[in-house]
Design a protein around this motif. Structure first.
Motif, short mmCIF file in Angstrom:
data_model
loop_
_atom_site.label_atom_id
_atom_site.label_comp_id
_atom_site.label_asym_id
_atom_site.label_seq_id
_atom_site.Cartn_x
_atom_site.Cartn_y
_atom_site.Cartn_z
N ASN A 1 0.59 -1.15 0.03
CA ASN A 1 0.06 0.59 0.19
C ASN A 1 0.57 1.30 -0.58
N ALA A 2 2.06 0.74 -0.37
CA ALA A 2 3.08 2.49 -0.36
C ALA A 2 4.19 1.85 -1.85
N GLU A 3 4.40 3.30 -1.78
CA GLU A 3 5.45 2.84 -3.16
C GLU A 3 6.55 4.00 -2.84
N ILE A 4 8.15 3.86 -3.65
CA ILE A 4 9.35 4.86 -3.17
C ILE A 4 9.35 5.60 -4.50
N ARG A 5 9.84 6.81 -5.00
CA ARG A 5 9.51 7.10 -6.03
C ARG A 5 9.52 8.36 -5.79
N LEU A 6 9.78 9.06 -6.73
CA LEU A 6 10.41 10.70 -6.91
C LEU A 6 9.14 11.59 -6.20
N PRO A 7 9.45 12.12 -5.58
CA PRO A 7 8.45 13.52 -5.86
C PRO A 7 7.63 14.34 -6.28
N THR A 8 6.40 13.87 -6.28
CA THR A 8 5.61 15.09 -7.19
C THR A 8 6.42 16.39 -6.82
N GLU A 9 5.34 17.49 -7.96
CA GLU A 9 6.53 18.72 -7.75
C GLU A 9 5.52 19.38 -6.17
N TRP A 10 4.17 18.79 -5.46
CA TRP A 10 3.63 19.27 -4.72
C TRP A 10 4.01 19.19 -3.94
N GLU A 11 4.23 17.81 -3.61
CA GLU A 11 4.60 16.78 -2.37
C GLU A 11 5.53 17.64 -1.76
N TRP A 12 6.68 17.81 -2.81
CA TRP A 12 8.03 18.36 -2.66
C TRP A 12 7.79 19.76 -2.02
N GLN A 13 6.99 20.58 -3.26
CA GLN A 13 6.93 22.16 -2.47
C GLN A 13 6.08 22.01 -0.58
N TRP A 14 5.16 21.15 -0.57
CA TRP A 14 4.78 21.29 0.62
C TRP A 14 6.01 21.17 1.53
N ALA A 15 6.61 19.99 1.77
CA ALA A 15 7.83 19.40 2.22
C ALA A 15 8.56 21.50 2.78
N ALA A 16 9.01 21.26 1.94
CA ALA A 16 10.09 22.67 1.61
C ALA A 16 9.20 23.93 2.53
N GLN A 17 7.27 24.12 2.31
CA GLN A 17 7.90 25.10 2.30
C GLN A 17 7.10 25.50 4.36
N GLY A 18 7.08 24.28 5.05
CA GLY A 18 6.68 23.56 6.00
C GLY A 18 4.97 23.45 6.09
N GLY A 19 4.37 22.70 5.23
CA GLY A 19 3.33 22.87 4.79
C GLY A 19 1.99 23.56 4.98
N SER A 20 1.37 23.88 5.62
CA SER A 20 0.28 25.66 5.89
C SER A 20 0.95 27.01 5.96
N GLU A 21 2.39 26.90 6.68
CA GLU A 21 3.14 27.61 7.03
C GLU A 21 3.09 28.30 5.87
N GLN A 22 3.26 27.87 4.72
CA GLN A 22 3.75 28.46 3.26
C GLN A 22 5.23 29.34 3.86
N ARG A 23 5.94 28.74 4.09
CA ARG A 23 7.05 30.11 3.95
C ARG A 23 7.94 29.29 2.97
N LYS A 24 8.92 31.02 2.38
CA LYS A 24 9.13 31.43 1.40
C LYS A 24 10.70 30.82 1.22
N TYR A 25 11.06 30.18 1.89
CA TYR A 25 12.12 29.36 2.19
C TYR A 25 12.30 28.07 3.25
N PRO A 26 13.01 27.32 3.46
CA PRO A 26 12.29 26.35 4.22
C PRO A 26 12.94 26.69 5.67
N TRP A 27 13.86 27.82 5.88
CA TRP A 27 13.92 27.86 7.44
C TRP A 27 12.70 29.63 7.37
N GLY A 28 12.50 29.66 6.47
CA GLY A 28 11.82 30.83 6.69
C GLY A 28 12.04 32.78 6.00
N LYS A 29 12.00 33.60 6.64
CA LYS A 29 12.80 34.40 5.49
C LYS A 29 14.22 34.30 5.43
#
Length: 843
Positions: free
Chosen positions: A708-736
């Motif tokens: 029920n799970a797979e290993i693959r490259l991330p989709t663009e939206w998965e990658w961005q969701w992880a990078a921006q801190g989810g709903s925090e929507q950081r401009k950079y992974p750490w913030g400003k």
């Protein structure tokens, strides 16, 4: 070689070309050609084998000796195979991972110091042994006398032909070598071993056997050595005697209790009645009086005709009347001159004499015996006694050895490099002085060359007071800074005091560390870093682990510069990078550190909204070491399974070399196809891996790869969701944006650094390097993000994150750009995710 199978009449064929050939000669030639054709391919196969060392061709003498080994026996230490040629000095680059001898990098380089041969003048020894070579008519074996048989048949003209026999011509002597196995003989192990090789391979003797002589509670016993080694102990009679005469060499230093109490003397007296017995005394002649020979009377022995027993030896005129109660024992040194003189006496050359001793067969050790008991003396008294009785060279050698660990190979190399005038005689003086003892706790089965010794308590410190600074410089030069030769000897470490890094020692190098730390203090601050390292080693502190911990603390310091972070990554690559997620696991597979990204949410890309379900993402981009595991695996890069659905011209297309080859750097120069193939392979190899479901709202408790799970490259939206801190929507992974948080163009490094060198720039989920260092491929197309399938379309795919050459604007969490899916670049790599299969409703 031409094929002779097509020749109908080989005899006519050869005689037509060489008329004087007989039929027998032609047949012999054909047989020889058949043998060459049969064994030449095998010889060529062995010669070309990658496992066959490239050694110089043996001389004819060497070949003869080697062939004779099977017939003549084995060495007393099971070491008859020829020693490999001494290797040339080699330069070894630092290993990226810790090696068996420790980790090489920056501050030091592990190597094996040169082994030293201990029996020089091998050619002269061979010449001396050649004097024993002589043939005689056998008293046991008869052979057909063809000439006499033919003559008898011709003379008698009888119908019954009777064969005429004659004695077989055989070598004169059969040799038994008996080696004293007393602990004091460890010093001579290598010399006796090499001497045994010469005897076994020489070919001068009919048969050579080797025996070890030792003593237990029941008395003296003998044990056969070499290939025919037996567990049974022989206590009576002559070892291996089959009723014939034997030339017996007893190799000993005459220091064991069996010599002192007369047990050996009684055995030798019985043997001399029927055999020719001689003692090879390993100690120099001027030290003989300190052994059991000191209680015997010295004589000179000669022979007027060839002798096969000691009864044939004649004493000099001053000692003509030898009592029957004494042993008439010839004593020779382990030298070509000693063997040469003994061989001439055995052959009956009356002009030559050898030293002998009247050794009473019932002699016992008394208070007057010259053997000195030093156990009751204090250490200063032992040193004073040694200084009074030892030779000047031995005294100087003892002082030099006080600055080194006591191992036989170290000691011999010290003589060769630091005091070439000294030899085994001076080493023997030091080791038999009562100042040296075996290091406790060593196994009884430890090979003599690997045994460790130590000075008795307090002796090293007293002797070191006599060490001059020039002596210490020589010790450091040969044993610590690496001017000693590389070879097959003992483990050591080259220390570079100017290097910024440290050196990792393994336990075999610890004796050097324990001694060097004190000596190096005499040189002030020059060796301060090395002294600290050595003292940590002595205390049991793992220097590699200590350095790694210090480097990781530096990475957490916001004041650490970009260049320093670059250097820290390179240093970790040299000494070993222990971080999880950077290397391989115990099965040789990429060790991915999976980080949960939750809760889910929605990401808007190009006017399209995508739903992100909770998933796992790798902490770091895929490293060089991890991708190389895919390339080298049998089911890896070359397996067509991972390239299905891709255009044929891009299936298994050639990999480009990474720009930065350090193992802990992100793998660059990857195309989108090569990244997808890697993720497919990893999915297959990690099939069955279970992780708890990060989606707490789901009834599914576990995610299982392949179910029920797979290993693959991330989709663009998965990658961005992880990078921006989810709903925090950081401009950079750490913030400003903050300078010093990522390896972008502003860092001015112009290259990648090891993964994870900017921990302060990690995303909320913990993923690192999501801004700068290396562009990362995503699964979907750029122009139509909802397309995630692998097809033969030429549409570009998405890259995210920015690289070392990107300005800060391009390294933002939401910045997207594209590249040809079949293209690769110096800044393109990949990262993997583990998640439930993507649902159509999420696109």
């Amino acid at each position: 070689m031409s094929d002779l199978s097509s020749i109908e009449d080989p005899i006519t064929f050869f005689q037509a070309r060489k008329p004087d050939l007989t039929v027998e000669e032609v047949l012999d030639s054909l047989w020889l050609l058949d043998c060459i054709a049969k064994y030449e391919p095998l010889a060529q196969k062995v010669e070309n084998s990658p496992l066959t060392p490239a050694t110089p061709s043996s001389s004819p003498t060497e070949k003869t000796n080697s062939a004779g080994k099977e017939r003549q026996g084995s060495s007393p230490f099971d070491a008859l195979p020829p020693s490999p040629p001494e290797p040339l000095v080699k330069v070894h680059l630092p290993s990226p991972q810790p090696t068996a001898l420790g980790s090489a990098g920056g501050g030091g380089l592990p190597y094996r110091s040169q082994a030293v041969e201990t029996l020089p003048q091998a050619l002269l020894f061979n010449r001396a042994l050649r004097l024993f070579k002589r043939t005689v008519k056998s008293r046991r074996y008869m052979v057909l006398d063809e000439e006499a048989t033919i003559k008898r048949i011709a003379d008698t003209a009888q119908e019954i032909w009777l064969p005429q026999l004659k004695p077989e011509i055989e070598k004169w002597l059969e040799v038994a070598v008996i080696v004293d196995l007393n602990s004091t003989m460890l010093l001579w192990h290598k010399s006796v071993d090499l001497f045994s090789r010469l005897l076994a391979r020489h070919g001068a003797f009919r048969r050579v056997t080797f025996w070890g002589m030792d003593q237990d509670e029941a008395g003296v016993y003998f044990q056969l050595q070499g290939r025919d080694k037996q567990n049974s102990r022989q206590r009576q009679g002559l070892p291996g005697a089959g009723g014939g005469k034997q030339l017996i060499f007893v190799v000993s230093d005459c220091l064991s209790p069996a010599w002192q109490n007369g047990a050996v003397g009684r055995l030798l007296k019985n043997w001399q009645e029927h055999h020719l017995v001689s003692l090879i005394q390993v100690l120099p002649e001027w030290l003989w009086e300190r052994t059991a020979l000191g209680s015997a009377e010295k004589v000179f022995l000669s022979a007027r005709e060839p002798v096969l027993t000691n009864r044939g030896l004649q004493p000099d005129s001053l000692s003509a009347a030898l009592p029957k109660t004494v042993l008439k024992l010839p004593v020779i040194s382990l030298s070509p001159e000693g063997l040469t003189n003994w061989a001439k006496v055995v052959r009956g050359d009356s002009r030559v004499e050898v030293v002998g001793f009247w050794l009473p067969s019932v002699a016992k050790l008394t208070d007057e015996t010259p053997a000195t008991n030093t156990t009751a003396l204090s250490t200063p008294e032992k040193i004073e006694q040694f200084r009074l009785s030892a030779s000047p060279l031995a005294r100087e050698l003892a002082v030099l050895l006080s600055g080194l660990p006591l191992n036989l190979q170290v000691v011999r190399l010290a003589c060769r490099k630091l005091l070439p005038e000294a030899g085994l005689e001076q080493i023997a003086e030091v080791f038999l002085s009562g100042l040296v003892e075996r290091l406790p706790g060593q196994s009884e089965t430890t090979p003599p060359e690997e045994l460790q010794f130590q000075f008795v308590e307090g002796a090293r410190e007293i002797l070191q007071k006599s060490l001059r600074n020039s002596d210490i410089s020589r010790l450091i030069g040969q044993f610590l800074e690496g001017r000693g030769d590389y070879g097959g000897g003992f483990p050591a470490v080259i220390v570079n005091p100017e290097a910024g890094g440290n050196v990792a020692f393994n336990p075999a190098s610890l004796p050097f560390a324990q001694i060097a730390a004190k000596l190096l203090r005499r040189f002030g601050n020059k060796y301060a870093k090395v002294i600290t390292l050595l003292e940590d080693t002595i205390r049991g502190v793992d220097p590699v682990k200590k350095e790694q911990e210090r480097l990781f603390l530096e990475l957490k310091d916001l004041a650490t510069s970009h260049t320093r972070r670059r250097d820290i990554g390179d240093r970790l690559n040299e000494i070993g990078d222990p971080r999880r997620g950077v290397g391989l696991d115990q099965n040789g597979l990429p060790d991915i550190e999976w980080l949960p990204v939750f809760p889910g949410g929605q990401v808007k890309i190009e006017n399209q909204t995508f739903t992100v379900a909770p998933f796992y993402i790798a902490r770091y981009p895929i490293t060089n070491l991890q991708y190389e595991a895919f390339v080298k695996a049998k089911d890896g890069f070359d397996n067509s399974e991972w390239w299905k659905g891709m255009p044929k011209e891009y299936q298994k297309h050639k990999l480009k070399e990474p720009n930065q080859k350090a193992l802990n750097h992100p793998r660059d120069e990857l195309s989108w196809y090569q990244s997808v193939a890697f993720s497919r392979w990893l999915q297959s190899r990690l099939k069955g891996l279970e992780l708890s479901n990060p989606d707490k709202s789901s009834k599914l408790r576990l995610l299982t790869v392949g179910q029920n799970a797979e290993i693959r490259l991330p989709t663009e939206w998965e990658w961005q969701w992880a990078a921006q801190g989810g709903s925090e929507q950081r401009k950079y992974p750490w913030g400003k944006w903050k300078e010093g948080y990522a390896n972008t163009w502003e860092a001015k490094l112009q290259r990648t650094v090891a993964v994870g060198m900017y921990p302060q720039g990690a995303a909320l989920c913990g993923a690192e390097d999501m801004s700068g260092n290396m562009d990362e491929w995503c699964l979907n197309e750029y122009s139509n993000p909802s397309v995630i399938i692998i097809n033969d379309s030429t549409n570009n795919r998405v890259l995210r994150g920015g690289s070392f050459s990107s300005i800060s604007y391009d390294a933002a969490s939401a910045y997207r750009y594209h590249y040809l899916r079949y293209g690769w670049g110096f800044r393109s790599g990949c990262r993997v995710v583990l998640s439930p299969p993507i649902r159509a409703s999420d696109l």
